[in-house]
Design a protein around this motif. Structure first.
Motif, PDB file in Angstrom:
ATOM      1  N   ASP A  18     -21.519 -31.380  18.375  1.00 43.49           N
ATOM      2  CA  ASP A  18     -22.781 -31.162  17.669  1.00 43.49           C
ATOM      3  C   ASP A  18     -23.939 -31.971  18.242  1.00 43.49           C
ATOM      4  O   ASP A  18     -24.795 -31.441  18.949  1.00 43.49           O
ATOM      5  CB  ASP A  18     -22.590 -31.459  16.169  1.00 43.49           C
ATOM      6  CG  ASP A  18     -23.842 -31.192  15.356  1.00 43.49           C
ATOM      7  OD1 ASP A  18     -24.701 -30.417  15.826  1.00 43.49           O
ATOM      8  OD2 ASP A  18     -23.977 -31.740  14.252  1.00 43.49           O
ATOM      9  N   LYS A  61     -31.691 -32.645  19.586  1.00 50.00           N
ATOM     10  CA  LYS A  61     -32.236 -33.385  18.438  1.00 50.00           C
ATOM     11  C   LYS A  61     -31.981 -34.875  18.651  1.00 50.00           C
ATOM     12  O   LYS A  61     -30.828 -35.294  18.792  1.00 50.00           O
ATOM     13  CB  LYS A  61     -31.579 -32.934  17.130  1.00 50.00           C
ATOM     14  CG  LYS A  61     -32.132 -31.620  16.617  1.00 50.00           C
ATOM     15  CD  LYS A  61     -31.627 -31.315  15.222  1.00 50.00           C
ATOM     16  CE  LYS A  61     -32.232 -30.024  14.702  1.00 50.00           C
ATOM     17  NZ  LYS A  61     -31.663 -29.619  13.408  1.00 50.00           N
ATOM     18  N   LYS A 120     -22.970 -23.496  19.517  1.00 51.76           N
ATOM     19  CA  LYS A 120     -24.197 -24.279  19.348  1.00 51.76           C
ATOM     20  C   LYS A 120     -25.229 -23.876  20.402  1.00 51.76           C
ATOM     21  O   LYS A 120     -26.418 -23.735  20.101  1.00 51.76           O
ATOM     22  CB  LYS A 120     -23.882 -25.777  19.435  1.00 51.76           C
ATOM     23  CG  LYS A 120     -25.128 -26.631  19.355  1.00 51.76           C
ATOM     24  CD  LYS A 120     -25.159 -27.592  18.236  1.00 51.76           C
ATOM     25  CE  LYS A 120     -26.543 -28.190  18.067  1.00 51.76           C
ATOM     26  NZ  LYS A 120     -26.558 -29.500  17.477  1.00 51.76           N
ATOM     27  N   ARG A 167     -31.459 -21.437  13.700  1.00 49.24           N
ATOM     28  CA  ARG A 167     -30.688 -22.682  13.944  1.00 49.24           C
ATOM     29  C   ARG A 167     -30.325 -23.372  12.637  1.00 49.24           C
ATOM     30  O   ARG A 167     -29.371 -24.150  12.586  1.00 49.24           O
ATOM     31  CB  ARG A 167     -31.502 -23.599  14.870  1.00 49.24           C
ATOM     32  CG  ARG A 167     -30.759 -24.857  15.271  1.00 49.24           C
ATOM     33  CD  ARG A 167     -31.456 -25.590  16.390  1.00 49.24           C
ATOM     34  NE  ARG A 167     -30.840 -26.881  16.644  1.00 49.24           N
ATOM     35  CZ  ARG A 167     -31.122 -27.665  17.677  1.00 49.24           C
ATOM     36  NH1 ARG A 167     -32.016 -27.274  18.571  1.00 49.24           N
ATOM     37  NH2 ARG A 167     -30.521 -28.833  17.841  1.00 49.24           N
ATOM     38  N   LEU A 200     -26.778 -23.801  11.208  1.00 47.24           N
ATOM     39  CA  LEU A 200     -25.894 -24.933  11.536  1.00 47.24           C
ATOM     40  C   LEU A 200     -25.816 -25.922  10.382  1.00 47.24           C
ATOM     41  O   LEU A 200     -24.967 -26.802  10.372  1.00 47.24           O
ATOM     42  CB  LEU A 200     -26.403 -25.656  12.792  1.00 47.24           C
ATOM     43  CG  LEU A 200     -26.311 -24.875  14.097  1.00 47.24           C
ATOM     44  CD1 LEU A 200     -27.127 -25.550  15.195  1.00 47.24           C
ATOM     45  CD2 LEU A 200     -24.853 -24.759  14.545  1.00 47.24           C
ATOM     46  N   ASN A 201     -26.712 -25.757   9.428  1.00 47.60           N
ATOM     47  CA  ASN A 201     -26.740 -26.675   8.288  1.00 47.60           C
ATOM     48  C   ASN A 201     -25.897 -26.192   7.118  1.00 47.60           C
ATOM     49  O   ASN A 201     -26.070 -26.691   6.002  1.00 47.60           O
ATOM     50  CB  ASN A 201     -28.183 -26.897   7.830  1.00 47.60           C
ATOM     51  CG  ASN A 201     -28.831 -28.000   8.632  1.00 47.60           C
ATOM     52  OD1 ASN A 201     -28.153 -28.697   9.375  1.00 47.60           O
ATOM     53  ND2 ASN A 201     -30.116 -28.141   8.488  1.00 47.60           N
TER      54      ASN A 201
HETATM   55  N1  GLY Z   1     -27.048 -30.532  13.946  1.00 49.59           N
HETATM   56  C1  GLY Z   1     -27.803 -29.382  13.699  1.00 49.59           C
HETATM   57  C2  GLY Z   1     -28.697 -28.996  14.818  1.00 49.59           C
HETATM   58  O1  GLY Z   1     -28.575 -29.517  15.909  1.00 49.59           O
HETATM   59  O2  GLY Z   1     -29.547 -28.161  14.624  1.00 49.59           O
END
Ligand code: GLY
Length: 355
Positions: free
Chosen positions: A138, A144, A226, A240, A243-244
């Motif tokens: 992740d 991020k 991802k 995106r 992913l949450n």
């Molecule tokens: N961990 C969620 C993202 O990278 O969007």
């Protein structure tokens, strides 16, 4: 050795994730980009004694001049004081914009190092070498980067894609079972939101022991999923957010219980079961999905039930402060089946009623 490409067109970047065994002691060729450059290796007090010398040796073999910067291990490291320490260390090493910063550790090291790399001289070259399961599947992928603020997690951050991600699965051998489990929560999440076959495979393997020989392929599959999200939505303006899944409640649990008390990936496990229950109640999710997720979490020896002592009102109040909240509406992710999901906005009152 699996190689997963990541293309983030809006972010104008493309990089590869290399996944394999023994990569740390055999990565000089992959680090050829560092030839003739300085390379600041940022590790923490857990990873520095285990891996820093090996990586520095590989950097020297690649023709780079490495320096080691060691941070204290733990979430509290993601703070302004440690960020200032990184800037000072980069200045002491006379790092220029042509030079490299490498993050050697889990999510904490990757997040703060990436933020420092993004802001120091308005950006220096950045490489991720994640050493925990959670950071491998992740946080090291997708750009991020952040530090925490006293009022909340990851409140100061940026999008800054690495130029290369090197995942040495051997580093998982030194990871404790609880931290490994936290990463497994995110692995199961990928099956839930985007890949029914991955979920089925994890379900039929049914234990950490049986998963072990399949782990490299599973990590690669998670990175592919991802990468697909990052390609379409590098700056997290839309899809995106899927992913949450499980994260609305997870963030509230972490906040209410305390960050040392429950690990992020553990909170995600509980959050996924609850989110699936909400989806079932609201008619978005087929009946039985929450129980299926709960069963797989039990099989992998992961947290699955809400801690009883927590007040639903306090949790709902914390959820309304979530970074994904927009005004009175909280954007949750609901499964339409195992392997597919959609965003569902809910008000704080609706969430309180579901808890
Ligand atoms: N961990 C969620 C993202 O990278 O969007």
């Amino acid at each position: 050795m699996p190689v997963v490409p990541v293309c983030a067109p809006e972010a104008e970047s493309r990089y590869d994730i290399h996944i394999g065994h023994g990569l740390l002691k055999n990565c000089a060729a992959l680090l050829a980009c560092c030839k003739g450059k300085k390379a600041a290796v940022v590790a923490d007090t857990n990873t520095a004694p285990l891996y820093a010398e090996t990586l520095m040796g590989q950097l020297r073999e690649a023709g780079a001049a490495p320096v080691l910067v060691t941070l204290p291990a733990g979430e509290t490291t993601k703070c302004e004081a440690q960020l200032a320490f990184l800037y000072d260390s980069f200045l002491d090493a006379k790092l220029t914009r042509a030079d490299y910063v490498l993050a050697l550790g889990g999510g904490v090291v990757g997040d703060i190092t990436g933020y420092a790399a993004c802001t120091y001289l308005r950006g220096v070259h950045f490489i991720q070498m994640p050493t925990t399961l959670l950071s491998q599947v992740d946080s090291s992928v997708g750009g991020k980067v952040a530090i925490n603020h006293a009022r909340g997690k990851n409140l100061l951050g940026a999008f800054y894609q690495p130029e290369l991600v090197l995942i040495d699965c051997d580093t998982l051998k030194t990871l404790d079972a609880r931290q490994f489990g936290a990463g497994l929560g995110e692995v199961i999440k990928y099956g839930c939101i985007a890949d029914e076959a991955l979920f089925d495979k994890l379900e039929s393997l049914g234990s950490r022991e049986n998963l072990a020989p399949e782990l490299d392929g599973v990590i690669a599959r998670c990175c592919e999923i991802k990468a697909d999200y990052v390609r379409v939505d590098p700056h997290d303006h839309g899809i995106r957010m899927q992913l949450n899944f499980g994260h609305t409640l997870a963030h509230a649990l972490e906040n209410t219980m305390g960050y040392g008390e429950i690990l992020h990936g553990e909170a995600v496990c509980i959050g996924m079961v609850q989110a699936a229950r909400w989806g079932e109640t609201l008619g978005h999710t087929p009946t039985g999905t929450a129980e299926r997720i709960r069963s797989i979490l039990i099989a992998y020896d992961l947290p699955h039930d809400m801690p009883e002592h927590l007040s639903p009102a306090a949790l709902a109040a914390t959820m309304s402060l979530d970074k994904k909240a927009e005004g009175a509406v909280i954007r949750t992710v609901q499964l339409t089946k195992i392997g597919a999901c959609k965003a569902v906005p809910l008000t704080a009152d609706e969430l309180r009623a579901l808890l």
